[in-house]
Design a protein around this motif. Structure first.
Motif, PDB file in Angstrom:
ATOM      1  N   CYS A 108      -7.279  10.339  45.362  1.00  0.00           N
ATOM      2  CA  CYS A 108      -6.979   9.383  44.265  1.00  0.00           C
ATOM      3  C   CYS A 108      -7.364   7.880  44.863  1.00  0.00           C
ATOM      4  N   PRO A 111     -10.579   4.346  40.440  1.00  0.00           N
ATOM      5  CA  PRO A 111      -9.826   4.318  39.282  1.00  0.00           C
ATOM      6  C   PRO A 111      -9.878   5.669  38.333  1.00  0.00           C
ATOM      7  N   ASP A 114      -6.574   7.478  38.394  1.00  0.00           N
ATOM      8  CA  ASP A 114      -5.334   6.709  38.162  1.00  0.00           C
ATOM      9  C   ASP A 114      -4.431   7.707  37.552  1.00  0.00           C
ATOM     10  N   GLU A 115      -4.747   8.495  36.526  1.00  0.00           N
ATOM     11  CA  GLU A 115      -3.809   9.546  35.808  1.00  0.00           C
ATOM     12  C   GLU A 115      -3.170  10.200  36.829  1.00  0.00           C
ATOM     13  N   ALA A 117      -2.832   9.972  40.062  1.00  0.00           N
ATOM     14  CA  ALA A 117      -2.239   9.368  40.963  1.00  0.00           C
ATOM     15  C   ALA A 117      -0.743   9.043  40.468  1.00  0.00           C
ATOM     16  N   GLN A 118      -0.695   8.737  39.299  1.00  0.00           N
ATOM     17  CA  GLN A 118       0.627   8.368  38.477  1.00  0.00           C
ATOM     18  C   GLN A 118       1.297   9.551  38.504  1.00  0.00           C
ATOM     19  N   SER A 124      -1.354   4.327  41.517  1.00  0.00           N
ATOM     20  CA  SER A 124      -2.799   3.994  41.033  1.00  0.00           C
ATOM     21  C   SER A 124      -3.454   4.453  42.304  1.00  0.00           C
ATOM     22  N   HIS A 125      -4.932   4.387  41.939  1.00  0.00           N
ATOM     23  CA  HIS A 125      -5.832   4.662  42.968  1.00  0.00           C
ATOM     24  C   HIS A 125      -5.719   3.732  44.202  1.00  0.00           C
ATOM     25  N   GLN A 126      -4.972   2.277  44.129  1.00  0.00           N
ATOM     26  CA  GLN A 126      -4.942   1.561  45.076  1.00  0.00           C
ATOM     27  C   GLN A 126      -3.963   1.960  46.331  1.00  0.00           C
TER      28      GLN A 126
END
Length: 196
Positions: A108, A111, A114-115, A117-118, A124-126
């Motif tokens: 991840c 972007p 992101d889903e 990752a959540q 998020s990808h961050q």
């Protein structure tokens, strides 16, 4: 539709003389793959995205790669994948969560994830890892954990690593070092394996 979700994929053309034979990934949503490509569709298999991350980490390990190298010559299709023994862990198992979190940090990183990752608690990808040194550490830790899941001794895992002559020695030493670091976590544990 199939392409609208995350999917586990692997490289089909693979030789046992490559640096790695079994290379797997999770595609972002809305990414098309070739009709004859080999993908594992979550909807059809009934596995969750977390289980798919777990599977991706297991199948990218030196341990499973070594197993598949004993069978494959040039084409790696699902016939070979289905023969692989896979540890049966659930989200209640600490090792499962340790593996999923590390795999998510490696996958991840953009972007499009992101889903995913959540869903696994990264946010998020961050929170994904893009630094090469940290990525190498995570991969080594995954290899160490997976070797323990298969009940390998240090000598057995060390032997497996010697069968990858093209892989850099520092990568193999990092995996062996990670294996040693996880010894206390796996003392007196027993994992059920099944062919997936």
């Amino acid at each position: 539709m199939n392409y609208q979700g995350y999917r586990w994929v692997h490289r089909r053309i693979a030789r046992n003389t490559d640096s790695r034979t079994l290379i797997c990934y999770i595609t972002p949503k809305n990414v098309f793959t070739e009709v004859n490509s080999t993908t594992l569709k979550v909807v059809e298999t009934g596995i969750s995205n977390q289980q798919m991350l777990f599977l991706c980490a297991i199948t990218n390990s030196f341990t499973l790669d070594w197993m598949i190298r004993q069978k494959v010559t040039t084409t790696l299709n699902m016939f070979y994948i289905y023969q692989l023994p896979v540890p049966r862990l659930t989200k209640n198992d600490r090792s499962f969560n340790n593996i999923v979190q590390r795999a998510a940090k490696l996958i991840c990183t953009t972007p499009e994830f992101d889903e995913l990752a959540q869903e696994v608690g990264l946010g998020s990808h961050q929170q994904g890892v893009t630094d090469e040194t940290e990525r190498a550490k995570l991969r080594a830790e995954l290899d160490g954990i997976v070797a323990h899941l298969y009940g390998l001794t240090e000598d057995e895992f060390s032997y497996i690593l010697t069968t990858f002559p093209i892989v850099n020695a520092t990568v193999k030493e990092a995996a062996l070092s990670a294996y040693r670091n996880f010894v206390p976590m796996f003392a007196n544990s027993k994992i059920e394996l099944t062919q997936k």
